[in-house]
Design an enzyme around this catalytic site. Sequence first.
Site, PDB file in Angstrom:
ATOM      1  N   HIS A 161      32.233 -20.274   1.860  1.00 31.89           N
ATOM      2  CA  HIS A 161      31.530 -19.846   0.622  1.00 31.89           C
ATOM      3  C   HIS A 161      30.177 -19.209   0.941  1.00 31.89           C
ATOM      4  O   HIS A 161      29.274 -19.179   0.083  1.00 31.89           O
ATOM      5  CB  HIS A 161      31.245 -21.026  -0.332  1.00 31.89           C
ATOM      6  CG  HIS A 161      32.448 -21.619  -0.995  1.00 31.89           C
ATOM      7  ND1 HIS A 161      32.555 -22.971  -1.257  1.00 31.89           N
ATOM      8  CD2 HIS A 161      33.593 -21.062  -1.450  1.00 31.89           C
ATOM      9  CE1 HIS A 161      33.712 -23.212  -1.856  1.00 31.89           C
ATOM     10  NE2 HIS A 161      34.359 -22.067  -1.991  1.00 31.89           N
ATOM     11  N   ASN A 204      37.062 -24.520  -7.771  1.00 35.31           N
ATOM     12  CA  ASN A 204      38.196 -25.351  -7.405  1.00 35.31           C
ATOM     13  C   ASN A 204      37.956 -25.868  -5.989  1.00 35.31           C
ATOM     14  O   ASN A 204      38.099 -27.049  -5.697  1.00 35.31           O
ATOM     15  CB  ASN A 204      39.469 -24.506  -7.508  1.00 35.31           C
ATOM     16  CG  ASN A 204      40.666 -25.366  -7.775  1.00 35.31           C
ATOM     17  OD1 ASN A 204      40.536 -26.555  -8.098  1.00 35.31           O
ATOM     18  ND2 ASN A 204      41.835 -24.795  -7.609  1.00 35.31           N
ATOM     19  N   GLY A 205      37.531 -24.969  -5.108  1.00 41.42           N
ATOM     20  CA  GLY A 205      36.935 -25.385  -3.834  1.00 41.42           C
ATOM     21  C   GLY A 205      35.460 -25.603  -4.102  1.00 41.42           C
ATOM     22  O   GLY A 205      34.892 -24.953  -4.975  1.00 41.42           O
ATOM     23  N   GLU A 240      30.312 -12.781  -5.687  1.00 44.11           N
ATOM     24  CA  GLU A 240      30.624 -12.543  -4.282  1.00 44.11           C
ATOM     25  C   GLU A 240      30.967 -11.080  -4.026  1.00 44.11           C
ATOM     26  O   GLU A 240      30.641 -10.531  -2.983  1.00 44.11           O
ATOM     27  CB  GLU A 240      31.774 -13.468  -3.846  1.00 44.11           C
ATOM     28  CG  GLU A 240      31.292 -14.904  -3.718  1.00 44.11           C
ATOM     29  CD  GLU A 240      32.402 -15.937  -3.786  1.00 44.11           C
ATOM     30  OE1 GLU A 240      32.939 -16.133  -4.903  1.00 44.11           O
ATOM     31  OE2 GLU A 240      32.737 -16.533  -2.760  1.00 44.11           O
ATOM     32  N   ASN A 267      39.672  -8.153  -1.557  1.00 49.39           N
ATOM     33  CA  ASN A 267      39.837  -9.551  -1.163  1.00 49.39           C
ATOM     34  C   ASN A 267      41.342  -9.805  -1.085  1.00 49.39           C
ATOM     35  O   ASN A 267      42.010  -9.987  -2.105  1.00 49.39           O
ATOM     36  CB  ASN A 267      39.166 -10.439  -2.224  1.00 49.39           C
ATOM     37  CG  ASN A 267      39.280 -11.910  -1.902  1.00 49.39           C
ATOM     38  OD1 ASN A 267      39.959 -12.305  -0.947  1.00 49.39           O
ATOM     39  ND2 ASN A 267      38.623 -12.737  -2.703  1.00 49.39           N
ATOM     40  N   ARG A 300      41.361 -30.955  -2.900  1.00 48.74           N
ATOM     41  CA  ARG A 300      41.046 -31.401  -1.536  1.00 48.74           C
ATOM     42  C   ARG A 300      40.193 -32.662  -1.565  1.00 48.74           C
ATOM     43  O   ARG A 300      39.313 -32.794  -2.412  1.00 48.74           O
ATOM     44  CB  ARG A 300      40.268 -30.314  -0.771  1.00 48.74           C
ATOM     45  CG  ARG A 300      41.074 -29.075  -0.536  1.00 48.74           C
ATOM     46  CD  ARG A 300      40.252 -28.016   0.204  1.00 48.74           C
ATOM     47  NE  ARG A 300      40.622 -26.706  -0.283  1.00 48.74           N
ATOM     48  CZ  ARG A 300      39.798 -25.682  -0.413  1.00 48.74           C
ATOM     49  NH1 ARG A 300      38.535 -25.798  -0.054  1.00 48.74           N
ATOM     50  NH2 ARG A 300      40.223 -24.539  -0.876  1.00 48.74           N
ATOM     51  N   ARG A 319      36.579  -8.865   2.268  1.00 53.12           N
ATOM     52  CA  ARG A 319      36.232 -10.267   2.455  1.00 53.12           C
ATOM     53  C   ARG A 319      37.096 -10.815   3.583  1.00 53.12           C
ATOM     54  O   ARG A 319      38.329 -10.689   3.542  1.00 53.12           O
ATOM     55  CB  ARG A 319      36.509 -11.042   1.183  1.00 53.12           C
ATOM     56  CG  ARG A 319      36.262 -12.513   1.380  1.00 53.12           C
ATOM     57  CD  ARG A 319      36.715 -13.317   0.202  1.00 53.12           C
ATOM     58  NE  ARG A 319      36.423 -14.719   0.453  1.00 53.12           N
ATOM     59  CZ  ARG A 319      37.218 -15.713   0.077  1.00 53.12           C
ATOM     60  NH1 ARG A 319      38.329 -15.459  -0.569  1.00 53.12           N
ATOM     61  NH2 ARG A 319      36.892 -16.951   0.335  1.00 53.12           N
TER      62      ARG A 319
HETATM   63  P1  ADP Z   1      37.905 -20.870  -7.275  1.00 46.61           P
HETATM   64  O1  ADP Z   1      37.228 -19.505  -7.107  1.00 46.61           O
HETATM   65  O2  ADP Z   1      37.529 -21.865  -6.224  1.00 46.61           O
HETATM   66  O3  ADP Z   1      39.358 -20.829  -7.577  1.00 46.61           O
HETATM   67  P2  ADP Z   1      36.343 -21.031  -9.738  1.00 46.61           P
HETATM   68  O4  ADP Z   1      34.937 -20.880  -9.281  1.00 46.61           O
HETATM   69  O5  ADP Z   1      36.966 -19.923 -10.505  1.00 46.61           O
HETATM   70  O6  ADP Z   1      37.270 -21.520  -8.550  1.00 46.61           O
HETATM   71  O7  ADP Z   1      36.410 -22.368 -10.610  1.00 46.61           O
HETATM   72  C1  ADP Z   1      37.602 -22.795 -11.206  1.00 46.61           C
HETATM   73  C2  ADP Z   1      37.376 -24.151 -11.826  1.00 46.61           C
HETATM   74  O8  ADP Z   1      36.248 -24.096 -12.708  1.00 46.61           O
HETATM   75  C3  ADP Z   1      38.509 -24.641 -12.690  1.00 46.61           C
HETATM   76  O9  ADP Z   1      39.471 -25.320 -11.936  1.00 46.61           O
HETATM   77  C4  ADP Z   1      37.803 -25.587 -13.660  1.00 46.61           C
HETATM   78  O10 ADP Z   1      37.771 -26.888 -13.095  1.00 46.61           O
HETATM   79  C5  ADP Z   1      36.390 -25.092 -13.699  1.00 46.61           C
HETATM   80  N1  ADP Z   1      35.997 -24.515 -14.996  1.00 46.61           N
HETATM   81  C6  ADP Z   1      36.211 -23.248 -15.445  1.00 46.61           C
HETATM   82  N2  ADP Z   1      35.707 -23.103 -16.694  1.00 46.61           N
HETATM   83  C7  ADP Z   1      35.169 -24.288 -17.033  1.00 46.61           C
HETATM   84  C8  ADP Z   1      34.499 -24.792 -18.183  1.00 46.61           C
HETATM   85  N3  ADP Z   1      34.264 -24.037 -19.255  1.00 46.61           N
HETATM   86  N4  ADP Z   1      34.092 -26.084 -18.174  1.00 46.61           N
HETATM   87  C9  ADP Z   1      34.307 -26.873 -17.089  1.00 46.61           C
HETATM   88  N5  ADP Z   1      34.933 -26.457 -15.983  1.00 46.61           N
HETATM   89  C10 ADP Z   1      35.352 -25.188 -15.941  1.00 46.61           C
END
Ligand code: ADP
Length: 423
Positions: A201, A232-233, A409, A25, A262, A112
Amino acid sequence: MTVNGPDAKSGRARSGGAGWVLVLNSGSSSVKYQLIDMADGSRQAAGLVERIGERTSRLVHTGHGGDGRRPQRRETEEPFPDHTAALKAVAAELAADGMGLDSPRLAAIGHRVVHGGTRFTDPALIDDEVLAEIERLVPLAPLHNPANLTGIRTALALRPALPQVAVFDTAFHATMPEHAWRYAVDTATADRHRIRRYGFHGTSHAFVSRRTAGLLGRDIGEVNVIVLHLGNGASAAAVAGGRCVETSMGLTPLEGLVMGTRSGDIDPAVVFHLARVAGMTTGEIDELLNKRSGLAGLCGDNDMREIRRRIEAGGPDGERARLAFDIYIHRLRKYIGAYAVVLGRVDAIAFTAGVGENDPQVRRAAVAGLDQTIGAALDTERNAESSTRARLISPEYARVAVAVVPTDEELEIAAQTYELVTR
Ligand code: ADP
């Protein structure tokens, strides 16, 4: 598509002879990788190179030595000027563990790729024509596709004879009907500029919807699922019998749910208003809506853990965090309601990604009261349980099940890659 991915019931890759797949990725300044044994879906190695092109780059590698020994973690800091240097270092780490790119057990590399446009509705075996097409899609994903291409070209240079496969984030959504993917914008203009809803996604939505059917003990072909990928997304998808019929992201990953940074859905006239009244440039508005909006724009934090900590602490600061949380949940519930109507019958709602997998409060607020409308309910204890397993968190009586499914993924990319090269 993706019918032949990881097994729906076990979530593990189907066996079909020995073979490893390296999943890459490649981001603009990073490369994440996993070496997966397709016999059982186990990780032989995994790692990350960060800050490529900066003064100091970092490579973190964890490898099992290819024979199930205890994993070893190695961290290196040195400047990697470009992706070629970074991937060469990854290849050297793998080789040091006896799992180099020249290993006869390596069946393929799966990449990816974020944007597959309308052309790539399935994974594609990479050749010159496929590379040219991914290049042609760069205007639709200017930050992602060039980085993905660099990763592919570098890997091809390192192992030209090895089959390499592109797996697209958009592909799973290709089954959306035209009334779902077409914007109500002048058709000639939209078509000329390839403006439509693509969705993202997709690899995650495919994996999670199939795994949810497995949890229900049913065939994916007969199950309707609303998947909520909340990282985050964030995006939602309505999946009917394994086919995506609607998703919340559009031309770009900006549309839909409230996300970490966003905005998700807004009136497009906000953009003209900011240009006319605030004198902002398109670049500034782009940055505002993609990087300084969402939860971060509303309360200063994009991490749900921090937002909930602030809510619990109370006071005016907690109030701000509470409002951000409420807006996030309100938008999420609007999508659940809409997708229940789009699907007609819902069998399950599945939560995944960082927030969806880990935050019981978000799940509780999202589903609150839905037993009165669509028939979804939560079991308080099951919802509160902290676990990394895929599991149902609804009571037995609920008409609509609620599931938590850790997304994978990389395994999905590996399975799609392996399926294509061993077909
Ligand atoms: P991405 O792949 O889009 O960067 P992730 O799926 O890794 O995102 O998710 C990251 C987000 O998950 C963090 O910004 C946070 O908001 C949330 N997160 C991670 N662990 C926890 C938790 N234990 N409780 C609540 N939210 C969490």
